[in-house]
Design an enzyme around this catalytic site. Structure first.
Site, PDB file in Angstrom:
ATOM      1  N   ASP A 164     127.025  78.608  73.726  1.00 14.26           N
ATOM      2  CA  ASP A 164     128.250  79.404  73.824  1.00 14.26           C
ATOM      3  C   ASP A 164     127.970  80.870  74.145  1.00 14.26           C
ATOM      4  O   ASP A 164     126.815  81.313  74.123  1.00 14.26           O
ATOM      5  CB  ASP A 164     129.068  79.297  72.517  1.00 14.26           C
ATOM      6  CG  ASP A 164     128.198  79.311  71.263  1.00 14.26           C
ATOM      7  OD1 ASP A 164     127.073  79.837  71.334  1.00 14.26           O
ATOM      8  OD2 ASP A 164     128.643  78.811  70.219  1.00 14.26           O
ATOM      9  N   ASN A 202     133.298  76.980  58.387  1.00 14.82           N
ATOM     10  CA  ASN A 202     134.484  76.123  58.532  1.00 14.82           C
ATOM     11  C   ASN A 202     134.159  74.795  59.226  1.00 14.82           C
ATOM     12  O   ASN A 202     135.058  74.081  59.647  1.00 14.82           O
ATOM     13  CB  ASN A 202     135.583  76.861  59.311  1.00 14.82           C
ATOM     14  CG  ASN A 202     135.150  77.199  60.744  1.00 14.82           C
ATOM     15  OD1 ASN A 202     134.021  76.915  61.131  1.00 14.82           O
ATOM     16  ND2 ASN A 202     136.042  77.798  61.509  1.00 14.82           N
ATOM     17  N   HIS A 224     132.505  74.416  62.108  1.00 15.02           N
ATOM     18  CA  HIS A 224     132.430  74.405  63.577  1.00 15.02           C
ATOM     19  C   HIS A 224     131.004  74.142  64.056  1.00 15.02           C
ATOM     20  O   HIS A 224     130.037  74.463  63.372  1.00 15.02           O
ATOM     21  CB  HIS A 224     133.040  75.673  64.198  1.00 15.02           C
ATOM     22  CG  HIS A 224     132.234  76.932  64.077  1.00 15.02           C
ATOM     23  ND1 HIS A 224     132.811  78.181  64.008  1.00 15.02           N
ATOM     24  CD2 HIS A 224     130.887  77.162  64.032  1.00 15.02           C
ATOM     25  CE1 HIS A 224     131.869  79.105  63.942  1.00 15.02           C
ATOM     26  NE2 HIS A 224     130.697  78.515  63.939  1.00 15.02           N
ATOM     27  N   GLU A 274     136.084  75.108  67.008  1.00 20.09           N
ATOM     28  CA  GLU A 274     136.704  75.386  65.719  1.00 20.09           C
ATOM     29  C   GLU A 274     137.474  74.149  65.241  1.00 20.09           C
ATOM     30  O   GLU A 274     137.708  73.220  66.027  1.00 20.09           O
ATOM     31  CB  GLU A 274     137.660  76.581  65.862  1.00 20.09           C
ATOM     32  CG  GLU A 274     137.011  77.873  66.366  1.00 20.09           C
ATOM     33  CD  GLU A 274     136.115  78.557  65.324  1.00 20.09           C
ATOM     34  OE1 GLU A 274     135.649  77.908  64.370  1.00 20.09           O
ATOM     35  OE2 GLU A 274     135.866  79.776  65.490  1.00 20.09           O
TER      36      GLU A 274
HETATM   37  C1  F6R Z   1     126.010  79.793  67.730  1.00 14.02           C
HETATM   38  C2  F6R Z   1     126.976  78.793  67.353  1.00 14.02           C
HETATM   39  C3  F6R Z   1     127.609  78.736  66.013  1.00 14.02           C
HETATM   40  C4  F6R Z   1     126.649  79.085  64.864  1.00 14.02           C
HETATM   41  C5  F6R Z   1     127.384  79.056  63.529  1.00 14.02           C
HETATM   42  C6  F6R Z   1     126.482  79.435  62.376  1.00 14.02           C
HETATM   43  O1  F6R Z   1     125.577  79.595  69.059  1.00 14.02           O
HETATM   44  O2  F6R Z   1     127.297  78.008  68.179  1.00 14.02           O
HETATM   45  O3  F6R Z   1     128.125  77.447  65.802  1.00 14.02           O
HETATM   46  O4  F6R Z   1     125.606  78.162  64.854  1.00 14.02           O
HETATM   47  O5  F6R Z   1     128.469  79.944  63.583  1.00 14.02           O
HETATM   48  O6  F6R Z   1     126.087  80.768  62.529  1.00 14.02           O
HETATM   49  P1  F6R Z   1     124.941  81.383  61.582  1.00 14.02           P
HETATM   50  O7  F6R Z   1     123.696  80.646  61.933  1.00 14.02           O
HETATM   51  O8  F6R Z   1     124.875  82.829  62.000  1.00 14.02           O
HETATM   52  O9  F6R Z   1     125.384  81.166  60.193  1.00 14.02           O
END
Ligand code: F6R
Length: 245
Positions: A67, A135, A137, A142
């Site tokens: 992403d 959450n 995702h 989301e």
């Molecule tokens: C990042 C992504 C998100 C993160 C998630 C956890 O490319 O796709 O799904 O993996 O938000 O983020 P952290 O690792 O910062 O807790």
């Protein structure tokens, strides 16, 4: 779903790295699906150190990131383009032309999504690294994103913006939109490794592993994946009811 519970973040990173290294060593043109955020940084540190010490070769490896924020210039410190250069690409010999990160600025976004999806379709991702949002995702899919979604534009959940505020000066600077691989895109990967640490992830992890599959927690779809390994620490595992390795 294979669940591995360890004591420390370093052990999570080591176990995940072992799996990735095995793939890269056995398949010179391996295709890696990469994530950003805090969770994979230890894996990337291991890859860089190993490349330095053992010359593990990435010259034919192809990468696709999950992403990117919309409307955040590539040069911005918090763009995922900058993140990947600063945390991984500077330290391994992957070729620039083999790196794919969605573009969220100055392009026709709908077309950019289609092009990204088609480009991934020319390959097969050998291993996709995932973190998980508090959450539930995966990527920036989301809650309530359809399971058959492909690369698309998302409006970030308020929870996600609050979680990611720590990387910016204040909440108003956190982008509101992103471009993300879809859930269908992610689950096409041959192998998936999801890493998570800390008690902030315990609800999402317990739902993902032991809860019902449902749109309200996108990561639950991984229960249906034929080769998904979840590597977590004891804090992230603290709400699990069953016993694991
Ligand atoms: C990042 C992504 C998100 C993160 C998630 C956890 O490319 O796709 O799904 O993996 O938000 O983020 P952290 O690792 O910062 O807790």
């Amino acid at each position: 779903m294979k669940v591995i519970i360890v004591d420390t973040y370093q052990e999570i990173s080591d176990k995940a790295f072992e799996i990735i290294k095995d793939i890269v060593v056995n398949k010179k043109d391996a295709v890696l699906g990469l994530a950003t955020g805090s969770s994979p940084i230890g894996i990337y540190n291991n890859m860089i150190q190993d490349h330095k010490e053992n010359k593990t070769d990435y010259s034919n490896v192809v990468t696709f990131n999950l992403d990117e924020y919309v409307d955040l210039p590539k040069e911005h410190k918090q763009s995922y383009y900058s993140f990947m250069n600063d945390n991984l690409f500077y330290g391994i010999n992957v070729k620039k032309e083999n790196i794919h990160i969605p573009t969220g600025v100055g392009v026709d976004l709908e077309k950019a999504c289609l092009d990204y999806e088609n480009n991934i379709g020319n390959y097969e991702i050998d291993v996709q690294i995932l973190g998980i949002g508090s959450n539930g995702h995966i990527g920036f899919n989301e809650p309530n994103t359809p399971f058959d979604s492909t690369t698309h534009i998302v409006t970030l959940a308020e929870k996600t913006r609050l979680d990611n505020q720590r990387f910016f000066n204040d909440l108003s600077e956190v982008p509101t939109k992103a471009i993300t691989m879809g859930i269908a895109t992610i689950v096409k990967s041959k192998k998936i490794i999801l890493v998570a640490n800390g008690s902030k992830k315990k609800e999402a992890i317990s739902r993902t592993i032991e809860g019902e599959i449902g749109l309200d927690c996108p990561a639950t779809i991984l229960q249906n994946h034929p080769d998904c390994t979840i590597i977590i620490d004891k804090e992230a595992a603290s709400l699990l009811k069953n016993k694991y390795e």
